[in-house]
Scaffold this active site. Structure first.
Site, PDB file in Angstrom:
ATOM      1  N   ARG A  55     -26.283 -17.361 -12.512  1.00 59.50           N
ATOM      2  CA  ARG A  55     -25.874 -16.028 -12.109  1.00 59.50           C
ATOM      3  C   ARG A  55     -27.004 -15.053 -12.442  1.00 59.50           C
ATOM      4  O   ARG A  55     -27.621 -15.146 -13.502  1.00 59.50           O
ATOM      5  CB  ARG A  55     -24.578 -15.603 -12.818  1.00 59.50           C
ATOM      6  CG  ARG A  55     -23.332 -16.323 -12.314  1.00 59.50           C
ATOM      7  CD  ARG A  55     -22.994 -15.916 -10.880  1.00 59.50           C
ATOM      8  NE  ARG A  55     -21.788 -16.559 -10.384  1.00 59.50           N
ATOM      9  CZ  ARG A  55     -21.782 -17.685  -9.697  1.00 59.50           C
ATOM     10  NH1 ARG A  55     -22.929 -18.319  -9.436  1.00 59.50           N
ATOM     11  NH2 ARG A  55     -20.638 -18.196  -9.252  1.00 59.50           N
ATOM     12  N   GLU A  65     -27.861  -8.793  -6.663  1.00 58.71           N
ATOM     13  CA  GLU A  65     -27.920  -9.451  -5.357  1.00 58.71           C
ATOM     14  C   GLU A  65     -26.785  -9.073  -4.416  1.00 58.71           C
ATOM     15  O   GLU A  65     -26.888  -9.294  -3.211  1.00 58.71           O
ATOM     16  CB  GLU A  65     -27.917 -10.973  -5.529  1.00 58.71           C
ATOM     17  CG  GLU A  65     -26.613 -11.542  -6.052  1.00 58.71           C
ATOM     18  CD  GLU A  65     -26.651 -13.061  -6.187  1.00 58.71           C
ATOM     19  OE1 GLU A  65     -25.765 -13.710  -5.625  1.00 58.71           O
ATOM     20  OE2 GLU A  65     -27.567 -13.575  -6.852  1.00 58.71           O
ATOM     21  N   HIS A  79     -29.650 -17.326  -3.129  1.00 53.19           N
ATOM     22  CA  HIS A  79     -28.409 -17.956  -3.604  1.00 53.19           C
ATOM     23  C   HIS A  79     -27.968 -19.093  -2.677  1.00 53.19           C
ATOM     24  O   HIS A  79     -26.830 -19.154  -2.214  1.00 53.19           O
ATOM     25  CB  HIS A  79     -27.283 -16.915  -3.718  1.00 53.19           C
ATOM     26  CG  HIS A  79     -26.245 -17.273  -4.742  1.00 53.19           C
ATOM     27  ND1 HIS A  79     -25.658 -16.343  -5.565  1.00 53.19           N
ATOM     28  CD2 HIS A  79     -25.689 -18.456  -5.082  1.00 53.19           C
ATOM     29  CE1 HIS A  79     -24.783 -16.931  -6.349  1.00 53.19           C
ATOM     30  NE2 HIS A  79     -24.779 -18.226  -6.074  1.00 53.19           N
TER      31      HIS A  79
END
Length: 334
Positions: free
Chosen positions: A236, A265, A297
């Protein structure tokens, strides 16, 4: 059961539609909008919602979902830091997740990022495209015998550590729940967080985001890391404080960073901003460093993982319909 699927990506819709044929009495409508307080009204008339990691399920959004008679929330992710689980419990809104899916997918992506950054493969690729076959500036280093720190030794961390042990690396492990049998199997060893940060040449982060891991790497400890260390983060974004990482890179203390996640993000990833002027100055600064490699991601993004995510999510819905506990108790947070 009528369900609205927020924040839809084409590859997810294909995976869910394929597996949906196995399930009776589940209707899913796919929606491009992200879920948040401003878009929660789109759930009106539905029984449940399916959400992703960059949807905003804060107390306000949950309250609105409850007012629209939403009965359950299904996350198509393992992480749930974007959900106010305390508020969900008070509202009696059960929240289900996919606790583990193809850990090898994320682990292999972490290794891929590390190899690409370490051997400057991304730079070589761009050079060759321009018919530049010079090797100047492409010197890397051998991974064998390097000290690899793995922060978070769950299924993904174990998969990553196993791969790196195969490279002949010295494996340092840190987790609040040590698995000594696993450490013995790969000839690694558990150490304290402080020892791992100080000793390792490469640190790969695989822990969940919570109060203890928020800014695990920060301005206070960034310069205690081994000089020249390479950071890999596929967990994360907020686990690494971005301003601290930039400070470490600027002072040449951090040797490089391979990131599949980014602290801020949510307003950038999973969308095409190629025709826009990006207002996020921190990510612009990160991208300016030649020793930083960023992907958006995509660590989870394999056909196998997508199939498993859709299958488990649909099984969670079927279990909820039958009022029985999910097969894996971790699937139900509240």
């Amino acid at each position: 059961m009528k369900i609205i699927f927020f924040n839809t990506q084409n590859f997810e819709e294909l995976a869910f539609k394929k597996n949906l044929m196995q399930f009776q009495n589940i209707q899913i409508d796919f929606c491009l909008e992200r879920l948040g307080p401003k878009t929660a009204i789109l759930s009106k008339g539905y029984d449940a919602v399916i959400c992703f990691v960059n949807d905003q399920l804060d107390s306000e959004c949950l309250r609105l979902l409850k007012s629209y008679n939403i009965k359950a929330i299904f996350l198509r992710s393992a992480g749930y830091n974007h959900v106010d689980v305390v508020a969900a419990k008070k509202l009696e809104l059960p929240v289900y997740r996919v606790p583990a899916y193809s850990p090898e997918a994320v682990a292999e992506h972490a290794v891929g990022l590390l190899l690409c950054l370490n051997r400057k493969i991304h730079k070589a690729y761009l050079r060759i495209r321009e018919m530049n076959f010079s090797l100047e500036g492409l010197v890397g280093s051998t991974l064998k015998n390097k000290k690899i720190g793995v922060v978070g030794v769950g299924q993904i961390g174990k998969a990553f550590a196993t791969i790196m042990a195969g490279f002949g690396c010295e494996i340092y492990l840190y987790d609040v729940l040590p698995d000594e049998q696993f450490a013995k199997k790969i000839q690694g060893r558990y150490v304290s967080k402080s020892e791992l940060l100080v000793e390792c040449d490469i640190i790969s982060i695989h822990c969940p985001l919570n109060a203890e891991t928020l800014h695990l790497i920060n301005l206070e400890n960034i310069f205690t890391l081994k000089k020249g260390v390479v950071l890999v983060n596929t967990s994360r974004g907020p686990v690494i404080e971005t301003t601290a990482l930039i400070a470490g890179l600027k002072k040449l203390h951090i040797g490089g960073a391979a990131l599949d996640v980014y602290e801020f993000e949510s307003e950038l990833f999973f969308q095409d901003h190629s025709a826009e002027v990006i207002q996020d100055e921190l990510i612009a600064r990160l991208m300016s460093f030649p020793n930083v490699l960023i992907t958006a991601h995509q660590g989870f993004l394999t056909a196998e993982a997508l199939d498993e995510i859709s299958q488990v999510t649909l099984e969670n819905i079927a279990d909820f319909q039958k009022s029985v506990p999910a097969p894996n108790s971790a699937n139900r947070i509240s």
